[in-house]
Design a protein around this motif. Structure first.
Motif, mmCIF file in Angstrom:
data_model
loop_
_atom_site.group_PDB
_atom_site.id
_atom_site.type_symbol
_atom_site.label_atom_id
_atom_site.label_comp_id
_atom_site.label_asym_id
_atom_site.label_seq_id
_atom_site.Cartn_x
_atom_site.Cartn_y
_atom_site.Cartn_z
ATOM 1 N N MET A 83 -5.999 0.985 -14.693
ATOM 2 C CA MET A 83 -4.566 1.299 -14.663
ATOM 3 C C MET A 83 -3.763 0.206 -13.963
ATOM 4 O O MET A 83 -2.646 -0.114 -14.374
ATOM 5 N N ILE A 84 -4.306 -0.363 -12.903
ATOM 6 C CA ILE A 84 -3.621 -1.454 -12.203
ATOM 7 C C ILE A 84 -3.407 -2.620 -13.158
ATOM 8 O O ILE A 84 -2.318 -3.208 -13.237
ATOM 9 N N TRP A 122 0.421 -11.184 -11.283
ATOM 10 C CA TRP A 122 -0.946 -11.668 -11.484
ATOM 11 C C TRP A 122 -1.724 -11.643 -10.175
ATOM 12 O O TRP A 122 -2.860 -11.168 -10.115
ATOM 13 N N GLU A 123 -1.124 -12.156 -9.116
ATOM 14 C CA GLU A 123 -1.797 -12.208 -7.813
ATOM 15 C C GLU A 123 -2.079 -10.809 -7.282
ATOM 16 O O GLU A 123 -3.184 -10.521 -6.795
ATOM 17 N N LEU A 124 -1.086 -9.929 -7.384
ATOM 18 C CA LEU A 124 -1.238 -8.570 -6.863
ATOM 19 C C LEU A 124 -2.295 -7.801 -7.649
ATOM 20 O O LEU A 124 -3.155 -7.136 -7.063
ATOM 21 N N ALA A 125 -2.245 -7.892 -8.975
ATOM 22 C CA ALA A 125 -3.202 -7.162 -9.805
ATOM 23 C C ALA A 125 -4.630 -7.589 -9.509
ATOM 24 O O ALA A 125 -5.518 -6.745 -9.338
ATOM 25 N N PHE A 155 1.398 -7.546 0.879
ATOM 26 C CA PHE A 155 0.786 -7.073 2.119
ATOM 27 C C PHE A 155 0.733 -5.549 2.148
ATOM 28 O O PHE A 155 -0.319 -4.957 2.437
ATOM 29 N N LEU A 156 1.847 -4.897 1.831
ATOM 30 C CA LEU A 156 1.896 -3.434 1.885
ATOM 31 C C LEU A 156 1.018 -2.808 0.804
ATOM 32 O O LEU A 156 0.290 -1.847 1.060
ATOM 33 N N ALA A 157 1.074 -3.359 -0.411
ATOM 34 C CA ALA A 157 0.253 -2.818 -1.496
ATOM 35 C C ALA A 157 -1.227 -3.015 -1.208
ATOM 36 O O ALA A 157 -2.050 -2.142 -1.507
ATOM 37 N N GLY A 158 -1.572 -4.157 -0.610
ATOM 38 C CA GLY A 158 -2.965 -4.432 -0.291
ATOM 39 C C GLY A 158 -3.536 -3.473 0.734
ATOM 40 O O GLY A 158 -4.750 -3.252 0.781
ATOM 41 N N ILE A 159 -2.668 -2.898 1.567
ATOM 42 C CA ILE A 159 -3.120 -1.928 2.567
ATOM 43 C C ILE A 159 -3.125 -0.514 2.006
ATOM 44 O O ILE A 159 -4.133 0.198 2.060
#
Length: 243
Positions: free
Chosen positions: A78-79, A106-109, A13-17
């Motif tokens: 880079m991600i 995997w999901e976050l990337a 959640f935080l990274a997605g924002i």
């Protein structure tokens, strides 16, 4: 994904924002306002004639656009490298528990990479789309045309032949959830294959022959085998129609 630990949901959640805001939104507004700032600075500080100021400002616009596009696509690369490295190595793990950190990465990337693809859609150039996905690890043959809004998540596992056409909003998924875990499988698209708008190619399906035409809104399900000819529907069935 269900049964994820709470910490995974929180970080996602935080990274997605914040990551898209810092690395995409801020550079976007910087690119938009930089030319206006350049024009104001040249008008008030440089002492150049107005026609020179206007000309320099116009000429600077492509350079700003180039830097913005390069930056956004660099962040996507880079991600992928930092969070995943290689999807092929990840696939070698077999079925990955959805509650483990590998599945979380995997999901976050994938979520962050998709968020950074705005420049591809902005420019809408076939060569740039193919160039970017090659950088991300996909094998793409010559003269293959891919719309910028197709959905690709695991580029390393994608092998597309020459002279293919993949139209808008098509989806090529190299993953599935199997027995409570994440499993990655490669997809091979032979040369001279046509994949229509909003068509879906799922893992464990096989396009065996060249010159296959998968029509719009068609879903090629796992275990299906597509041969040369025209395919339509969900599940995909070979049909005899004129295109």
């Amino acid at each position: 994904i269900t049964n994820e630990p709470f910490i995974h949901h929180l970080i996602h959640f935080l990274a997605g924002i914040y990551i898209p805001f810092i690395f995409i939104t801020i550079p976007t507004f910087t690119a938009i306002y930089s030319n206006a700032y350049l024009y104001i600075w040249l008008t008030t500080k440089s002492g150049l004639p107005q026609r020179w100021v206007f000309g320099i400002t116009i000429l600077a616009l492509p350079a700003v656009l180039f830097l913005f596009v390069s930056w956004s696509l660099f962040i996507s690369l880079m991600i992928k490298l930092l969070l995943i490295g290689s999807f092929q190595r990840l696939a070698a793990n077999g079925i990955i528990n959805v509650a483990c950190w590998k599945c979380f990465r995997w999901e976050l990337a994938n979520g962050l990479i998709v968020a950074c693809l705005f420049p591809l859609k902005l420019l809408d150039e076939f060569w740039l789309t193919a160039f970017f996905w090659r950088l991300m690890g996909a094998k793409i043959g010559k003269e293959t045309l891919m719309d910028p809004d197709i959905l690709i998540l695991e580029a390393d596992l994608l092998d597309i032949g020459e002279n293919c056409r993949i139209e808008t909003c098509a989806t090529l998924l190299c993953h599935k959830f199997n027995n409570g875990g994440l499993e990655l499988k490669p997809i091979v698209v032979p040369s001279n294959t046509y994949i229509g708008a909003c068509a879906v190619i799922l893992p464990d399906s096989k396009i065996i022959d060249e010159n296959a035409k998968i029509m719009a809104l068609t879903c090629v399900n796992p275990k299906e085998q597509v041969t040369a000819g025209i395919w339509q529907g969900s599940p995909a069935e070979k049909v005899n129609i004129e295109v």
